[in-house]
Motif scaffolding. Structure first.
Motif, PDB file in Angstrom:
ATOM      1  N   GLY A 243       0.826  -1.089  -0.013  1.00 20.78           N
ATOM      2  CA  GLY A 243      -0.022  -0.147  -0.101  1.00 20.78           C
ATOM      3  C   GLY A 243       0.822   1.275   0.077  1.00 20.78           C
ATOM      4  N   ASP A 244       0.089   2.514  -0.197  1.00 19.02           N
ATOM      5  CA  ASP A 244       0.850   3.657  -0.002  1.00 19.02           C
ATOM      6  C   ASP A 244       1.653   3.871   1.239  1.00 19.02           C
ATOM      7  OD1 ASP A 244      -0.571   3.748  -2.242  1.00 19.02           O
ATOM      8  OD2 ASP A 244      -1.497   5.860  -1.968  1.00 19.02           O
ATOM      9  N   VAL A 371      -2.285   6.831   2.219  1.00 25.25           N
ATOM     10  CA  VAL A 371      -0.788   6.410   3.072  1.00 25.25           C
ATOM     11  C   VAL A 371      -1.198   5.568   4.358  1.00 25.25           C
ATOM     12  CG1 VAL A 371       0.920   7.350   4.570  1.00 25.25           C
ATOM     13  CG2 VAL A 371       0.599   8.040   2.309  1.00 25.25           C
ATOM     14  N   ARG A 372      -0.860   4.356   4.253  1.00 27.54           N
ATOM     15  CA  ARG A 372      -1.047   3.571   5.608  1.00 27.54           C
ATOM     16  C   ARG A 372       0.056   3.558   6.735  1.00 27.54           C
ATOM     17  NH1 ARG A 372      -1.514  -2.409   3.114  1.00 27.54           N
ATOM     18  NH2 ARG A 372      -1.710  -2.882   5.312  1.00 27.54           N
ATOM     19  N   LEU A 397       0.600  14.467  11.076  1.00 29.00           N
ATOM     20  CA  LEU A 397      -0.539  13.549  10.774  1.00 29.00           C
ATOM     21  C   LEU A 397      -1.765  14.392  11.242  1.00 29.00           C
ATOM     22  CD1 LEU A 397       0.327   9.887  11.542  1.00 29.00           C
ATOM     23  CD2 LEU A 397       0.136  10.976   9.131  1.00 29.00           C
ATOM     24  N   THR A 398      -1.601  15.478  11.993  1.00 25.04           N
ATOM     25  CA  THR A 398      -2.937  16.171  12.412  1.00 25.04           C
ATOM     26  C   THR A 398      -2.623  17.737  11.965  1.00 25.04           C
ATOM     27  OG1 THR A 398      -1.729  16.475  14.557  1.00 25.04           O
ATOM     28  CG2 THR A 398      -3.351  14.610  14.211  1.00 25.04           C
ATOM     29  N   ALA A 409      -5.510   7.190   7.504  1.00 25.74           N
ATOM     30  CA  ALA A 409      -5.597   5.900   8.563  1.00 25.74           C
ATOM     31  C   ALA A 409      -4.148   5.605   8.107  1.00 25.74           C
ATOM     32  CB  ALA A 409      -6.579   5.001   8.436  1.00 25.74           C
ATOM     33  N   ALA A 410      -3.238   6.312   8.912  1.00 22.88           N
ATOM     34  CA  ALA A 410      -1.629   5.844   8.709  1.00 22.88           C
ATOM     35  C   ALA A 410      -1.187   5.809  10.192  1.00 22.88           C
ATOM     36  CB  ALA A 410      -1.127   7.288   8.317  1.00 22.88           C
ATOM     37  N   ARG A 411      -0.265   4.661  10.157  1.00 28.50           N
ATOM     38  CA  ARG A 411       0.133   4.309  11.472  1.00 28.50           C
ATOM     39  C   ARG A 411       1.690   4.920  11.635  1.00 28.50           C
ATOM     40  NH1 ARG A 411       3.781  -0.006  12.903  1.00 28.50           N
ATOM     41  NH2 ARG A 411       3.432  -0.889  11.066  1.00 28.50           N
TER      42      ARG A 411
END
Length: 444
Positions: A243-244, A371-372, A397-398, A409-411
């Motif tokens: 994935g991205d 992006v994961r 991410l914020t 929904a990126a980790r």
């Protein structure tokens, strides 16, 4: 054990890791200051010696990448600025280069002087789609030949005239390497052949020419420019993840951003990029860094309105201290807090520019919504306390005011063990080990 040592000779530190090629895990690691002032082999040998000793192994294969001495400086010359020159710039960044000059159109005396002033290590000469315009590429190659150009050239333009122009440059004594066209037709960007040619030139001409080491051993050991190795590692990680993903690497002099997107219909139809989409991309922010470029971080953050009232003055003072002493080590809570703030701002601004397209040259920007995995890298994140490093990535991410669509929904994860470069170095000869070390240390 069946092991190999992977080492990165950076501008400040040389990092070495011993990888179990069967299990795909790190079994030893160490670092040492990069000894640019004397001979980089001193620091490299020290780091590798300490890493192999920690792993309890002796004579093992070495895989080395380097960005010491400023890395790879690339100039791009294209047919016109919005298509072939832009395509060449994107390809240069993907090859691990710091693109220091971009020119478009026919070179004259002033343009050749500007090219010399940029002091590139390599020139990427492009222009015309295959079967398209050949006049500009022919003019520029002939102009370099007449100018007694001696910096290596990668010729990756219109296939119809490439062989003839290669002969012209060789006859004039220009060191030249040919490659398939970076833009064979409008909207189709083909970076791999030119990227491989730039890597070959970097290894053959640039490493030895920087006088980083007295003998030839260092040049024989180095297999890639560090950003090229990291991008290869990022590509392996994306294939492993399926994935991205995006990576932000906050260094002393630059902040590099890598992203891998899944090819789809996002760049088709009337809005299609005529210079092509680079689905696996890298950008370099030369004004954003933790030491040499720390003042640039404060200026950029102020322009982006990321600083609180009263914060700019004290942070500018802290940045000036770091720029004056690139070996500065933060000691005490206040200095470490300033480092974290500078790192947060550098990462945030760099991702904004990358996603908006300002750094990649893509009109529509880069769509990072899918992006994961967001990977943070760089010494300031690797050596920070876990919660502090995570806070830097959480800020990215914020970043709702950044003007780009955030990942859904990126980790976030930090490359604490510095495995992206190691995986990139191993990818060609040990693809299974490269994928396994990323699964164990990042993707798990």
């Amino acid at each position: 054990m069946n092991v190999a040592v992977c080492a990165d000779v950076g501008s400040t530190y040389t990092k070495a890791a011993v990888v179990d090629l069967d299990g795909g895990r790190l079994v030893g690691a160490a670092s040492a200051p990069t000894t640019v002032g004397t001979d980089v082999l001193h620091g490299l040998d020290a780091a590798v010696g300490a890493a192999t000793a920690s792993a309890g192994v002796g004579d093992v294969p070495w895989y080395v990448c380097s960005s010491a001495g400023g890395g790879l400086r690339l100039a791009v010359i294209g047919y016109e600025p919005l298509v072939t020159a832009q395509a060449g710039r994107r390809v240069g960044l993907s090859a691990g280069a710091n693109v220091v000059h971009v020119a478009a159109g026919r070179l004259g005396a002033a343009e050749v002087s500007a090219l010399r002033a940029a002091r590139p290590d390599v020139v990427l000469l492009v222009g015309g789609t295959d079967g398209g315009d050949a006049d500009t590429l022919t003019h520029n190659a002939t102009r370099l030949a007449r100018a007694r150009w001696r910096v290596p050239v990668v010729l990756a333009g219109n296939a119809d005239v490439r062989d003839d122009l290669h002969a012209v440059l060789v006859a004039a004594g220009v060191p030249v390497t040919g490659a398939d066209n970076v833009l064979p037709r409008i909207g189709v960007l083909a970076p791999a052949p030119a990227r491989a040619a730039i890597r070959e030139v970097f290894l053959r001409h640039v490493i030895g020419g920087k006088r980083l080491s007295r003998g030839t051993r260092f040049a024989r050991l180095v297999r890639a420019a560090t950003p090229d190795a990291v991008l290869t590692g990022v590509e392996v990680l994306a294939d492993t993840l399926g994935g991205d993903l995006a990576v932000v690497d906050v260094g002393g002099a630059t902040t590099d951003v890598y992203s891998v997107l899944t090819p789809d219909e996002r760049n088709s139809g009337p809005g299609q990029e005529v210079a092509g989409t680079l689905w696996r991309a890298r950008t370099v922010e030369g004004d954003l860094g933790m030491r040499w470029s720390a003042p640039g971080v404060v200026r950029a953050a102020a322009e982006e309105r990321l600083l609180d009232p009263g914060e700019q003055g004290p942070l500018a003072e802290a940045a000036a201290v770091r720029a004056a002493d690139p070996g500065f080590l933060a000691a005490g809570d206040a200095e470490r807090a300033a480092d974290r703030r500078i790192a947060t701002l550098a990462a945030t601004v760099a991702l904004r520019r990358h996603a908006r397209g300002a750094a990649t040259g893509e009109r529509a920007g880069r769509d990072l919504r899918e992006v994961r995995l967001l990977v943070g890298s760089g010494g300031v994140l690797r050596h920070a306390e876990a919660g502090h490093a995570a806070a830097v990535l959480d800020a990215v991410l914020t970043d709702h005011a950044g003007g780009w669509p955030l990942p859904r929904a990126a980790r976030p994860v930090v490359d604490v063990d510095y495995v992206l470069a190691a995986a990139g170095l191993l990818a060609d000869e040990h693809p299974g080990a490269a994928a396994a070390v990323l699964r164990h240390h990042l993707a798990g």
